[in-house]
Each structure stands twice: as structure tokens, then as C-alpha cells.
Design an enzyme around this catalytic site. Structure first.
Site, PDB file in Angstrom:
ATOM      1  CB  ALA A 154    -100.213  80.609 -43.735  1.00 35.13           C
ATOM      2  CD  GLU A 198     -98.619  78.866 -31.971  1.00 36.04           C
ATOM      3  OE1 GLU A 198     -97.598  78.220 -31.635  1.00 36.04           O
ATOM      4  OE2 GLU A 198     -99.003  79.009 -33.154  1.00 36.04           O
ATOM      5  CG  HIS A 230     -87.069  79.550 -45.957  1.00 34.98           C
ATOM      6  ND1 HIS A 230     -86.261  80.232 -46.852  1.00 34.98           N
ATOM      7  CD2 HIS A 230     -87.198  80.363 -44.866  1.00 34.98           C
ATOM      8  CE1 HIS A 230     -85.917  81.396 -46.326  1.00 34.98           C
ATOM      9  NE2 HIS A 230     -86.476  81.498 -45.124  1.00 34.98           N
TER      10      HIS A 230
END
Length: 572
Positions: A76, A96, A512
Site C-alpha cells: 500500500a 521503512e 494476510h
């Protein structure tokens, strides 16, 4: 071309991006591998060197503030930054926690699973619960540029129409629905299969192709599906999104044998621009609030705490467990949960860390092949989705053929599959069970407590039982007779308590994790339709946590959709 030569080239790419070798040294060493011609290696060197030089410059002269701070460079986040960066006036900082995505094990999709449990993985584990026979189940999530698109399998499976239309209903905004979602997917895709203008796009950033050169094992599995009356489709994206059922060859983000993650698709193309700065190894600790406004972030870089401010917006794209953790560390969450670890509640948001969902991949249906074979692509090339009841809005189960003897810890020990075994894994893609994420402490270095409560809802066990029988019927069909010496596990049809034990012992996940900061139009939702954190100005979330209900497919494309929607909202 040997695997070793590819690995050498990948190491060289990583060294150039990281500044450990010069452009000249890269070109000389890359030519020595014999993989690329002089013209090709020059172009590659130019691209990587421009990225490295620009990012070195950006890092050396960090501003005190940026227009946008994006926390997390996963699927995303990459999709969001790639779109935001088109506005040259927008100053964007991407933080990050992990490293660059140039490790050979990332680039080679055949060994993707070797990244799990390494420094490229956050290493979270769902605590043991009775619903999975007191097993602690790993929940791998990416700690690396590209996030899950770098360390998970390479499946590009777009959400069902019912998935996105449900989101639109929950959000009270039709732009979250399937019609607009399809437009976005078509715009980002570079589809390499049979043309289908209604459903597929070409010329976009995301390379997508049907599973390349699949094994006869995979092709015969589709014949087994036909034999057992299951619908086989030419493209696993497309009409199945509307009909709800379909089995076929996977769509994969693999080009010339290399993973094409979302960083390559969206982030790398803008890293040579002056308005984008990417910091790797930057672990965000908390959001800084002034009253009800988010004004900056605090992160740790090389052991040193750094504070940096946001002029316009902070967007959390940190993933299934990190996003709720950062919110809670910042004093945004359930008051009782925060008080338990000594954090003062600044914004009451009781649903932060609730509603957590994941798909179940059952590691249990195993079949011995007559001889060894070399698996292809990401070792999984056939899958499908099915409604066990025609009245269901969405498929509740999936089946995935895996070309290695994939099994849970318990099933692997109990059945000891021979090395020539392969799996046909039952899956649960519309789980009703819900879990939680809570802080272990007020220390950002402590991983949160993940309690997924897998299979705690009885309907989930029932659906998995149906999926196991579907998998067994495919593998034991006449079409598969040349690939099955015997059914290793479960070995026969199970019933009653024996079946339930097999189901709970075989439960693993697709990795997930979703839903911990759900989107909704009600005042209990963590974010609204514009992904604003309720109760906080200038703070938004764009990742899998905003899903009111997890999509019934692998989540990478859905996260790209979320990232692109976030960009549209910010640019409006």
C-alpha cells in the site's frame, strides 16, 4: 543460466544501491556474470546509480519537516508514494524499518519462503489457543522495502465484487466499491495474458502474467477440477470476481523468473526524484500529537532517536500488526488496554487492535508422487475459490496446489511425508473468527501480543472440512492418477472428532493479517471513508488494517487499491 549467476547479479545490484561498490565496479562485475549484455548493464547501472546517488543526497540533507510522512514501504505504501510523487511540489518522506529489497531470496520467487523468520520478517507469532489445539502459529509480515510483496508468495488475485461492495457499504462511499476498484486495477496492471478489455489492463506499473510453463502436475490438477465438477476459468482474475467461483492457473508478479514486487512497480520509478526521500532502517516509535493534531513522528535510526515533522499528513502504511502498535504507543486506542502498559490515553479509540483477521491455509492434504520433480515459479501455480453453499455472498473456501510437501508442524511429524510429496491445501478465505493485537509493553522494541483466535468460530471449522474434501476429491481423481502413488495425509475420509482434530492440527495462515483499524461510517470505526483516524487530524491509515472484512483472496492487490485510493483522497 545458473541460479548462482543470477544470485551474483542480485548481490551486485544490492551493493550498488547501498553504495558499497562504484558504478564502474558494478558494470565490470555484472558483465563478468555473462547474464546481461553491455548495453543492458549500462542502463541498469545508470538506473541503480541514480537512485543511490539521489537517496544518498536526500538522506544527507534531511529536512526538519515534510509535506507527507509515509510510515512503511509495503504494498500500500509503495502504491501511495508512487502516485503522490507525481506532484513534484509534494515533499515526501518514507520511513521503512527494514532494509532494501535486493536480497537474492527476494528476487528469486522459487525460494520466497526462505525469507520467513529472517531479518526481513517481523517475526510475530499468534499465541497458542485451544481452537488450534494450543499451537502458536507464526504470522509472517515483511520488514523490508516492498513489505509482503517482497517476502510472501507472488500471487496477484484481485478482490471479489462482493468484497469491495461490502467495503463501500461499510464506509458509506461508493468509491470503495468494485466499479471504481476495477478501474484502478486496470490502470495499474500490465497484464501479459489473453486480452480482456472488460477486466484487464495493460501498460500499467504492475507486471502480471499467468503462471509460466506450469508442470504437468498443475495442468492435470485443473483436469481433476473439471472431472469433479468444479468450474475452471481461463483467467483467475476477471469474471470470477463477479461469479464468485473459479479454479485456474494463478496470476503472478514474476517476469523472466524474477519477482516484480510493488517497490519495483511503484517506488523505484520515483526514487530518483528530488521530492522523495526513503529512509531504510528507520523504526517508527510513535506519532507526536499536539492536542488532536498529528504533527510528527519519532523513529530510531542507527540507534539514535529522531523526530521529524509533517506539514500536511502522516500516513501509516505499516501493516497488520505494526499500524495498531504505533497507534497504541502514541496513546491512541482502548483506554483499558493502554492503561495496562502504562500509556496515557490521548485519543480514545476502543477498536484499535480489534477485528483482526487472516486466511487459513491448511497444511494437511499430502500426496506422494512417483518421482521427484523441480517445482516452478513460486512452487504454487494452481488455485481456486468456491462457495460451499450457493446462497453465500462470497466463496468461503479456497484450494491451492503446492509443489512441495507443505504441512503444519503437527501434521508433518505425524505423517512424515516423503520428500517427493506435494500438497493440495484446503483454505478458509472468509473467516468468521476474530482476533486482537495488544501491546506487550510501552517499549516499541517489544513486539505486540497477537491473539488471532483462529478457528474459534464453529462455521470456520465446518468450511475447512468442506474444503479438505474438495482438495481430496481433486487429488484422487482419475486425471491425477499419474501423480499420486498414495494419499499420505489424511489418507482416508475423516469424520467427527478425528476430522476436527486434523483440521485444528493442520491450521496455518496465508500471512494476510488485516482488519485491526477498520474503516466504517459509524463512530466506533478507527478510520472513516477518507482513511482519517477518528479523533485525530492529519493522521490517516492506508494498509490492510482498514479492511472492515478481509477480502477473500490474497491481500496484495487489495493493498495496492487501498494505497491508490489514499492518493486519490489526498489529491482531491
Amino acid at each position: 543460466m545458473t541460479d548462482y549467476r543470477y544470485m551474483q547479479l542480485e548481490k551486485l545490484e544490492r551493493s550498488l544501491v547501498a553504495g558499497r561498490i562504484s558504478r564502474r565496479g558494478f558494470i565490470q562485475a555484472a558483465l563478468a556474470t555473462g547474464i546481461v549484455a553491455a548495453a543492458g548493464v549500462e542502463a541498469l547501472a545508470d538506473e541503480l546509480d541514480a537512485i543511490r546517488a539521489n537517496q544518498d543526497k536526500r538522506r544527507a540533507s534531511l529536512a526538519r519537516s515534510y509535506d507527507y510522512i509515509v510510515v512503511g514501504a509495503g504494498s500500500a505504501g509503495c502504491a501511495l508514494v508512487g502516485a503522490l510523487a507525481q506532484n513534484a511540489a509534494a515533499r515526501i518522506l518514507v520511513l521503512e524499518a527494514g532494509d532494501w529489497d535486493t536480497a537474492p531470496s527476494i528476487q528469486d520467487p522459487r525460494v520466497w519462503f526462505t525469507n520467513l523468520g529472517t531479518e526481513r520478517d517481523w517475526g510475530d507469532v499468534s499465541i497458542a489457543s485451544p481452537s488450534v489445539n494450543n499451537r502458536a502459529i507464526p504470522e509472517h509480515t515483511g520488514r523490508v522495502v516492498g513489505g509482503g510483496s517482497s517476502i510472501n508468495a507472488t500471487i496477484w488475485a484481485r478482490p471479489f465484487k462482493a468484497d469491495l461492495d461490502h467495503w463501500a457499504s461499510e464506509a458509506g462511499d461508493p468509491m470503495w466499491g468494485y466499479s471504481h476498484g476495477l478501474d484502478i486495477f486496470k490502470s495499474v496492471e500490465n497484464w501479459q495474458g489473453a486480452p480482456n478489455p472488460k477486466y484487464r489492463g495493460t501498460g500499467g506499473a504492475v507486471w502480471v502474467q499467468p503462471a509460466h510453463d506450469p508442470l504437468p502436475l498443475a495442468l492435470q490438477a485443473l483436469e481433476g477440477c473439471r472431472e469433479t465438477g468444479l468450474p475452471v476459468v481461463d483467467d483467475l482474475n476477471g469474471e470470477r470476481e463477479e461469479t464468485g467461483n473459479g479454479f485456474g492457473l494463478m496470476n503472478q508478479i514474476i517476469k523472466d523468473g524474477k519477482r516484480q514486487n510493488m517497490a519495483k512497480a511503484f517506488l523505484y520509478p520515483v526514487l530518483d526524484q528530488d521530492n522523495v526521500t526513503l529512509l531504510v532502517g528507520a523504526h517508527v516509535q510513535r506519532i507526536i500529537l499536539e492536542g488532536d493534531r498529528a504533527v510528527g513522528v519519532e523513529y530510531i535510526k542507527d540507534g539514535t532517536p529522531v523526530t521529524i515533522m509533517a506539514e500536511r499528513e502522516i500516513i501509516l502504511s505499516s501493516g497488520g500488526f505494526n499500524t495498531p502498535q504505533i497507534l497504541m504507543l502514541s496513546g491512541i486506542g482502548d483506554e483499558a488496554d493502554l492503561k495496562a502498559v502504562g500509556i496515557k490515553t490521548l485519543v480514545s479509540s476502543p477498536e484499535v487492535g480489534k477485528n483482526v483477521q487472516d486466511h487459513i491455509l491448511h497444511g494437511g492434504c499430502l500426496f506422494e508422487a512417483p518421482s521427484a520433480f523441480e517445482y516452478r515459479n513460486s512452487a504454487a501455480n494452481v488455485s481456486g475459490y468456491y462457495k460451499t453453499d450457493s446462497a453465500l455472498e462470497l466463496p468461503d473456501v479456497s484450494v491451492v496446489q503446492i509443489e512441495i510437501p507443505y504441512a503444519s508442524d503437527v501434521i508433518g511429524k505425524e505423517y512424515a511425508p516423503p520428500p517427493t510429496s506435494w500438497a493440495l491445501c484446503a483454505g478458509l478465505v472468509a473467516p468468521k473468527s476474530r482476533g486482537t493485537v495488544k501491546l506487550k509493553s510501552a517499549n516499541a522494541s517489544d513486539r505486540p501480543i497477537v491473539d488471532m483466535q483462529f478457528l474459534s468460530h464453529p462455521d470456520d471449522v465446518k468450511s475447512l472440512a468442506s474444503s479438505i474434501e474438495i482438495a481430496r476429491s481433486i487429488a484422487n481423481s482419475k486425471a491425477m492418477k499419474d501423480f499420486v502413488v498414495r494419499e499420505v495425509a489424511p489418507g482416508r475420509k475423516l469424520e467427527g472428532q478425528e476430522l476436527e482434530t486434523f483440521i485444528r492440527n493442520g491450521a496455518t495462515t496465508y500471512f494476510h493479517s488485516s482488519g485491526a483499524c477498520r474503516m466504517g461510517k459509524d463512530n466506533q470505526a478507527v478510520v472513516d471513508a477518507k482513511l482519517r483516524v477518528n479523533g485525530v487530524r492529519n493522521l490517516r491509515i492506508a494498509d490492510s488494517t482498514i479492511m472492515p472484512r478481509i477480502v477473500s483472496v490474497p491481500t496484495m492487490p487489495a493493498c495496492v487499491f487501498i494505497g491508490r485510493r489514499m492518493a486519490e483522497i489526498l489529491e482531491a
